[in-house]
Design an enzyme around this catalytic site. Structure first.
Site, PDB file in Angstrom:
ATOM      1  N   GLU A 177      43.328  29.787  41.924  1.00  0.00           N
ATOM      2  CA  GLU A 177      43.652  30.967  41.090  1.00  0.00           C
ATOM      3  C   GLU A 177      45.135  31.100  40.740  1.00  0.00           C
ATOM      4  O   GLU A 177      45.702  32.177  40.883  1.00  0.00           O
ATOM      5  CB  GLU A 177      43.182  32.239  41.789  1.00  0.00           C
ATOM      6  CG  GLU A 177      41.695  32.271  42.041  1.00  0.00           C
ATOM      7  CD  GLU A 177      41.220  33.591  42.655  1.00  0.00           C
ATOM      8  OE1 GLU A 177      42.054  34.408  43.075  1.00  0.00           O
ATOM      9  OE2 GLU A 177      39.986  33.789  42.716  1.00  0.00           O
ATOM     10  N   ASN A 195      41.068  25.060  41.541  1.00  0.00           N
ATOM     11  CA  ASN A 195      39.920  25.968  41.449  1.00  0.00           C
ATOM     12  C   ASN A 195      40.357  27.310  40.835  1.00  0.00           C
ATOM     13  O   ASN A 195      41.395  27.851  41.213  1.00  0.00           O
ATOM     14  CB  ASN A 195      39.394  26.209  42.878  1.00  0.00           C
ATOM     15  CG  ASN A 195      38.029  26.861  42.936  1.00  0.00           C
ATOM     16  OD1 ASN A 195      37.078  26.368  42.326  1.00  0.00           O
ATOM     17  ND2 ASN A 195      37.918  27.962  43.668  1.00  0.00           N
ATOM     18  N   HIS A 221      31.980  33.341  38.587  1.00  0.00           N
ATOM     19  CA  HIS A 221      31.512  34.684  38.947  1.00  0.00           C
ATOM     20  C   HIS A 221      31.220  35.427  37.642  1.00  0.00           C
ATOM     21  O   HIS A 221      32.155  35.826  36.932  1.00  0.00           O
ATOM     22  CB  HIS A 221      32.585  35.435  39.742  1.00  0.00           C
ATOM     23  CG  HIS A 221      32.910  34.802  41.061  1.00  0.00           C
ATOM     24  ND1 HIS A 221      31.991  34.728  42.084  1.00  0.00           N
ATOM     25  CD2 HIS A 221      34.037  34.216  41.516  1.00  0.00           C
ATOM     26  CE1 HIS A 221      32.547  34.130  43.131  1.00  0.00           C
ATOM     27  NE2 HIS A 221      33.788  33.803  42.813  1.00  0.00           N
ATOM     28  N   GLU A 270      31.628  28.674  42.927  1.00  0.00           N
ATOM     29  CA  GLU A 270      31.370  29.984  43.567  1.00  0.00           C
ATOM     30  C   GLU A 270      30.380  30.794  42.741  1.00  0.00           C
ATOM     31  O   GLU A 270      30.529  32.009  42.574  1.00  0.00           O
ATOM     32  CB  GLU A 270      32.685  30.773  43.716  1.00  0.00           C
ATOM     33  CG  GLU A 270      33.765  30.012  44.463  1.00  0.00           C
ATOM     34  CD  GLU A 270      35.057  30.807  44.655  1.00  0.00           C
ATOM     35  OE1 GLU A 270      35.053  32.035  44.462  1.00  0.00           O
ATOM     36  OE2 GLU A 270      36.074  30.187  45.006  1.00  0.00           O
ATOM     37  N   ASP A 319      27.886  33.115  41.077  1.00  0.00           N
ATOM     38  CA  ASP A 319      27.001  34.270  41.225  1.00  0.00           C
ATOM     39  C   ASP A 319      26.928  34.969  39.879  1.00  0.00           C
ATOM     40  O   ASP A 319      27.863  34.900  39.073  1.00  0.00           O
ATOM     41  CB  ASP A 319      27.393  35.216  42.374  1.00  0.00           C
ATOM     42  CG  ASP A 319      28.827  35.703  42.358  1.00  0.00           C
ATOM     43  OD1 ASP A 319      29.481  35.644  41.294  1.00  0.00           O
ATOM     44  OD2 ASP A 319      29.306  36.166  43.405  1.00  0.00           O
TER      45      ASP A 319
HETATM   46  C1  XIL Z   1      35.911  36.403  48.635  1.00  0.00           C
HETATM   47  C2  XIL Z   1      34.957  36.522  49.824  1.00  0.00           C
HETATM   48  O1  XIL Z   1      33.658  36.276  49.370  1.00  0.00           O
HETATM   49  C3  XIL Z   1      35.073  37.900  50.437  1.00  0.00           C
HETATM   50  O2  XIL Z   1      34.329  37.968  51.635  1.00  0.00           O
HETATM   51  C4  XIL Z   1      36.539  38.243  50.720  1.00  0.00           C
HETATM   52  O3  XIL Z   1      36.629  39.573  51.156  1.00  0.00           O
HETATM   53  C5  XIL Z   1      37.395  38.051  49.490  1.00  0.00           C
HETATM   54  O4  XIL Z   1      37.240  36.728  49.008  1.00  0.00           O
HETATM   55  N1  XIL Z   1      37.460  33.808  44.548  1.00  0.00           N
HETATM   56  C6  XIL Z   1      37.584  32.977  45.632  1.00  0.00           C
HETATM   57  C7  XIL Z   1      36.905  33.333  46.905  1.00  0.00           C
HETATM   58  O5  XIL Z   1      38.152  31.893  45.516  1.00  0.00           O
HETATM   59  O6  XIL Z   1      37.619  32.886  48.032  1.00  0.00           O
HETATM   60  C8  XIL Z   1      36.651  34.809  47.001  1.00  0.00           C
HETATM   61  O7  XIL Z   1      35.896  35.057  48.179  1.00  0.00           O
HETATM   62  C9  XIL Z   1      35.950  35.307  45.761  1.00  0.00           C
HETATM   63  C10 XIL Z   1      36.792  35.088  44.541  1.00  0.00           C
END
Ligand code: XIL
Length: 302
Positions: A127, A169, A206, A235, A237
């Site tokens: 990020e 990432n 996401h 990741e 969802d």
């Molecule tokens: C999130 C986790 O799922 C949570 O449990 C935590 O509180 C915050 O981080 N991007 C990422 C992940 O790269 O590491 C994040 O994970 C979600 C967004």
């Protein structure tokens, strides 16, 4: 295939999930996770605050729990993440300049060395780009140490674990027409042209109604892959439910499968009740562990 990992394996890909160490004792959770997935990402346990809570005192207990569970069940591990502006330990948050740069590089070196040989892919930097129309870097304490902090982190990771694939990432980099996507693309192109060690780009994926699965997702993945890197959905969802959610999941799988160098997909949790999202039902299994319509559409598409 009758499971996600078996179906993905038919085209040489993996299917993964985020795992939380404190949920492994829940047998509904670990049974599904073990059956369906063959790649594991620690949801929080390998982040900087977890692995180096005090400067130069490393703490691997919870991360090891996940790595050992994965390896003893024949799964591979995505390391997440070596350097990030978020979830930094308190001692790092107010550091700056050369001391922060050195502390970051030491962290990358120590953690990647500790896990050498056990990590399929590291998210080396997470990020680092800004949202919005600039296409530039996100402001952070790490960014303020100099624009070359990202390549320095990649070089340190390669030196520490030459066998691990090294990924950049990020999120909101799915739509090809977004400035952030172009910013990351230009960085990867520059890294490849100058020999900075980068092997892959992770797309967090996401999605929600304000940030839907783009119709040009395959274009994005294909263009990145053409730079000479693998791409992965890291990741995934998708907020929503029923057939609309199922269709969007199907679109993501379809996009990945259409790109030879899209080597795997990871969802960010097992059941809806395991999701980091405060509300909603963004995953493939409901809170009781039942397969959702989204699960079936993913399985059928793979
Ligand atoms: C999130 C986790 O799922 C949570 O449990 C935590 O509180 C915050 O981080 N991007 C990422 C992940 O790269 O590491 C994040 O994970 C979600 C967004």
């Amino acid at each position: 295939g009758s499971t996600l990992q078996a179906a993905a394996g038919e085209s040489g890909r993996y299917f993964g999930t985020a795992i939380a160490a404190n949920r492994l004792s829940d047998s509904t959770y670990s049974t599904i996770a073990n059956r369906e997935f063959n790649m594991v990402t620690a949801e929080n346990e390998m982040k900087m605050d977890a692995t180096e809570p005090n400067q130069n005192q490393f703490s691997y207990g919870n991360a090891d729990r996940i790595v050992n569970w994965a390896r003893s069940n024949g799964k591979q591990v995505r390391g997440h993440a070596l350097a990030w502006h978020s979830q930094q330990p308190g001692w790092m948050q107010n550091m700056s300049g050369t001391s922060l740069r050195n502390a970051m590089l030491n962290h990358v070196t120590q953690v990647a060395t500790y896990y050498r040989g056990k990590i399929h892919t590291w998210d080396v930097v997470n990020e680092a780009f800004a949202d919005g129309s600039s296409g530039g870097r996100r402001d952070s304490n790490l960014q303020r140490t100099g624009n070359d902090w990202i390549e320095a982190a990649f070089r340190a990771a390669r030196a520490a674990d030459p066998g691990a694939k090294l990924c950049y990432n990020d999120y909101n980099t799915d739509n090809w027409s977004h400035a952030k996507t172009q910013g990351v693309y230009n960085m990867v192109r520059d890294f490849k042209s100058r020999g900075v060690p980068i092997d892959c780009v992770g797309f967090q994926a996401h999605f929600n109604s304000g940030n839907p699965v783009p119709s040009n997702y395959d274009v994005t993945l294909r263009n990145f892959a053409a730079l000479g890197v693998d791409v992965q959905i890291t990741e995934l969802d998708i907020e929503g439910s029923g057939s609309s959610q199922a269709q969007q999941y199907q679109g993501v799988v379809q996009a990945c499968l259409s790109v030879a160098r899209c080597t795997g997909i990871t969802v960010w949790g097992v059941r809806d009740s395991d999701s980091w999202r405060a509300s909603g039902t963004p995953l493939l299994f409901d809170g009781s562990g039942n397969k959702k319509a989204a699960y079936t559409s993913v399985l059928n598409q793979l």
